[in-house]
Design an enzyme around this catalytic site. Sequence first.
Site, mmCIF file in Angstrom:
data_model
loop_
_atom_site.group_PDB
_atom_site.id
_atom_site.type_symbol
_atom_site.label_atom_id
_atom_site.label_comp_id
_atom_site.label_asym_id
_atom_site.label_seq_id
_atom_site.Cartn_x
_atom_site.Cartn_y
_atom_site.Cartn_z
ATOM 1 N N ASP A 1 49.338 42.695 53.536
ATOM 2 C CA ASP A 1 48.426 43.286 52.554
ATOM 3 C C ASP A 1 48.797 44.750 52.283
ATOM 4 O O ASP A 1 48.871 45.547 53.213
ATOM 5 C CB ASP A 1 47.001 43.196 53.133
ATOM 6 C CG ASP A 1 45.916 43.451 52.115
ATOM 7 O OD1 ASP A 1 46.175 44.153 51.128
ATOM 8 O OD2 ASP A 1 44.799 42.954 52.329
ATOM 9 N N HIS B 1 47.084 46.781 49.941
ATOM 10 C CA HIS B 1 46.011 47.541 49.282
ATOM 11 C C HIS B 1 45.698 48.796 50.085
ATOM 12 O O HIS B 1 45.198 48.722 51.209
ATOM 13 C CB HIS B 1 44.763 46.669 49.134
ATOM 14 C CG HIS B 1 44.956 45.534 48.172
ATOM 15 N ND1 HIS B 1 45.374 44.297 48.565
ATOM 16 C CD2 HIS B 1 44.794 45.471 46.819
ATOM 17 C CE1 HIS B 1 45.466 43.509 47.493
ATOM 18 N NE2 HIS B 1 45.122 44.192 46.428
HETATM 19 C C1 B12 Z 1 44.447 47.963 43.053
HETATM 20 C C2 B12 Z 1 44.573 46.487 43.411
HETATM 21 C C3 B12 Z 1 45.859 46.009 43.687
HETATM 22 C C4 B12 Z 1 47.108 46.883 43.728
HETATM 23 C C5 B12 Z 1 47.126 47.590 45.099
HETATM 24 C C6 B12 Z 1 47.842 48.966 45.034
HETATM 25 C C7 B12 Z 1 47.755 49.659 46.381
HETATM 26 N N1 B12 Z 1 48.904 49.858 46.996
HETATM 27 O O1 B12 Z 1 46.689 49.993 46.834
HETATM 28 C C8 B12 Z 1 48.231 45.827 43.551
HETATM 29 C C9 B12 Z 1 48.524 45.665 42.072
HETATM 30 C C10 B12 Z 1 49.543 46.106 44.296
HETATM 31 C C11 B12 Z 1 47.532 44.559 44.040
HETATM 32 C C12 B12 Z 1 48.218 43.450 44.487
HETATM 33 C C13 B12 Z 1 47.597 42.260 44.858
HETATM 34 N N2 B12 Z 1 46.281 41.977 44.773
HETATM 35 CO CO1 B12 Z 1 44.936 43.330 44.389
HETATM 36 N N3 B12 Z 1 43.553 44.387 43.799
HETATM 37 C C14 B12 Z 1 43.422 45.651 43.458
HETATM 38 C C15 B12 Z 1 41.975 45.982 43.032
HETATM 39 C C16 B12 Z 1 41.952 46.001 41.497
HETATM 40 C C17 B12 Z 1 41.389 47.264 43.547
HETATM 41 C C18 B12 Z 1 41.514 47.473 45.071
HETATM 42 C C19 B12 Z 1 41.003 48.860 45.395
HETATM 43 O O2 B12 Z 1 41.790 49.797 45.497
HETATM 44 N N4 B12 Z 1 39.675 48.999 45.477
HETATM 45 C C20 B12 Z 1 39.015 50.281 45.723
HETATM 46 C C21 B12 Z 1 38.744 50.479 47.204
HETATM 47 C C22 B12 Z 1 37.980 51.801 47.399
HETATM 48 O O3 B12 Z 1 37.904 49.429 47.650
HETATM 49 P P1 B12 Z 1 38.343 48.378 48.747
HETATM 50 O O4 B12 Z 1 39.833 48.273 48.809
HETATM 51 O O5 B12 Z 1 37.552 47.147 48.523
HETATM 52 O O6 B12 Z 1 37.872 49.040 50.125
HETATM 53 C C23 B12 Z 1 36.497 49.301 50.390
HETATM 54 C C24 B12 Z 1 35.711 48.132 50.963
HETATM 55 O O7 B12 Z 1 36.366 46.856 50.846
HETATM 56 C C25 B12 Z 1 35.438 48.499 52.390
HETATM 57 N N5 B12 Z 1 36.389 48.110 53.431
HETATM 58 C C26 B12 Z 1 37.733 47.939 53.371
HETATM 59 N N6 B12 Z 1 38.238 47.714 54.567
HETATM 60 C C27 B12 Z 1 37.199 47.725 55.450
HETATM 61 C C28 B12 Z 1 37.180 47.577 56.832
HETATM 62 C C29 B12 Z 1 35.952 47.648 57.502
HETATM 63 C C30 B12 Z 1 35.925 47.448 58.982
HETATM 64 C C31 B12 Z 1 34.762 47.887 56.753
HETATM 65 C C32 B12 Z 1 33.436 47.954 57.459
HETATM 66 C C33 B12 Z 1 34.803 48.052 55.383
HETATM 67 C C34 B12 Z 1 36.009 47.979 54.736
HETATM 68 O O8 B12 Z 1 35.450 49.916 52.376
HETATM 69 C C35 B12 Z 1 36.463 50.380 51.462
HETATM 70 C C36 B12 Z 1 36.065 51.742 50.972
HETATM 71 O O9 B12 Z 1 34.859 51.673 50.226
HETATM 72 C C37 B12 Z 1 41.177 44.743 43.618
HETATM 73 C C38 B12 Z 1 39.943 44.330 42.840
HETATM 74 C C39 B12 Z 1 38.767 45.211 43.146
HETATM 75 N N7 B12 Z 1 38.118 45.646 42.125
HETATM 76 O O10 B12 Z 1 38.486 45.487 44.326
HETATM 77 C C40 B12 Z 1 42.239 43.668 43.639
HETATM 78 C C41 B12 Z 1 42.200 42.550 44.689
HETATM 79 C C42 B12 Z 1 41.844 43.126 46.044
HETATM 80 N N8 B12 Z 1 43.576 42.054 44.701
HETATM 81 C C43 B12 Z 1 43.605 40.788 44.831
HETATM 82 C C44 B12 Z 1 44.804 40.019 44.905
HETATM 83 C C45 B12 Z 1 44.655 38.503 44.942
HETATM 84 C C46 B12 Z 1 46.060 40.634 44.936
HETATM 85 C C47 B12 Z 1 47.426 39.934 45.032
HETATM 86 C C48 B12 Z 1 47.498 38.806 46.067
HETATM 87 C C49 B12 Z 1 47.766 39.448 43.613
HETATM 88 C C50 B12 Z 1 49.060 38.664 43.528
HETATM 89 N N9 B12 Z 1 48.915 37.366 43.326
HETATM 90 O O11 B12 Z 1 50.118 39.227 43.664
HETATM 91 C C51 B12 Z 1 48.366 41.098 45.389
HETATM 92 C C52 B12 Z 1 48.540 41.257 46.912
HETATM 93 C C53 B12 Z 1 49.675 42.179 47.239
HETATM 94 C C54 B12 Z 1 49.707 42.466 48.711
HETATM 95 N N10 B12 Z 1 50.798 42.114 49.354
HETATM 96 O O12 B12 Z 1 48.769 42.987 49.251
HETATM 97 C C55 B12 Z 1 42.224 40.154 44.893
HETATM 98 C C56 B12 Z 1 41.850 39.655 46.288
HETATM 99 C C57 B12 Z 1 41.099 38.355 46.176
HETATM 100 C C58 B12 Z 1 40.385 37.931 47.400
HETATM 101 N N11 B12 Z 1 40.466 38.619 48.535
HETATM 102 O O13 B12 Z 1 39.696 36.961 47.300
HETATM 103 C C59 B12 Z 1 41.337 41.258 44.317
HETATM 104 C C60 B12 Z 1 39.908 41.298 44.884
HETATM 105 C C61 B12 Z 1 41.280 41.063 42.773
HETATM 106 C C62 B12 Z 1 40.553 39.790 42.386
HETATM 107 N N12 B12 Z 1 39.287 39.867 42.018
HETATM 108 O O14 B12 Z 1 41.117 38.731 42.420
HETATM 109 N N13 B12 Z 1 46.211 44.701 43.995
#
Ligand code: B12
Length: 109
Positions: free
Chosen positions: A15, A17
């Site tokens: 992963d 992200h």
């Molecule tokens: C930007 C993004 C990308 C970028 C990442 C760039 C980078 N290097 O960061 C790129 C384009 C590379 C990408 C690729 C992929 N992505 Co993407 N991506 C996103 C996106 C749009 C935003 C993620 C983000 O930055 N969010 C903002 C941060 C602040 O939020 P967060 O990551 O969720 O973290 C917060 C919480 O989750 C929580 N949290 C996180 N970790 C933890 C741990 C603990 C203990 C706790 C309590 C809380 C917690 O706190 C964090 C801070 O608030 C999301 C959709 C979305 N809107 O979330 C999809 C998403 C995560 N991606 C997704 C997917 C499927 C992929 C790919 C597999 C797509 C593909 N087929 O290639 C690939 C995977 C690549 C890989 N090897 O990881 C899916 C995951 C689906 C799922 N899990 O069911 C999502 C949800 C999009 C969707 N709706 O389908 N992605």
Amino acid sequence: MQNGKTVVIGVIGADCHAVGNKIIEHALKEEGFNVVNIGVLSPQEDFINAAIETNADAILVSSLYGHGEIDCRGFREKCNEAGLKDIILYVGGNLVVGKQDWKEVEKDS
Ligand code: B12
């Protein structure tokens, strides 16, 4: 002000992200934690080794790409084998593809 607690954070498996990971690091530092961030693309072993090396109080695992449940399998057992018995272990993010029934999640946790 430091609170004396060390936390290992990182993103498990294949992963890449990175944004949430950075936000968590920032938020925990603001709260006074010593944060050891092993970053993205991290295997279970890297979390465990970092926790041992830094005598950590907790491991916070992130998984966003949908394979979190698979990547985390056996993690608690590996921690126990490495001597990290009862270490606080949290996982968060988007752990599975789609939705899971909370009752099932609660039962298994
Ligand atoms: C930007 C993004 C990308 C970028 C990442 C760039 C980078 N290097 O960061 C790129 C384009 C590379 C990408 C690729 C992929 N992505 Co993407 N991506 C996103 C996106 C749009 C935003 C993620 C983000 O930055 N969010 C903002 C941060 C602040 O939020 P967060 O990551 O969720 O973290 C917060 C919480 O989750 C929580 N949290 C996180 N970790 C933890 C741990 C603990 C203990 C706790 C309590 C809380 C917690 O706190 C964090 C801070 O608030 C999301 C959709 C979305 N809107 O979330 C999809 C998403 C995560 N991606 C997704 C997917 C499927 C992929 C790919 C597999 C797509 C593909 N087929 O290639 C690939 C995977 C690549 C890989 N090897 O990881 C899916 C995951 C689906 C799922 N899990 O069911 C999502 C949800 C999009 C969707 N709706 O389908 N992605």
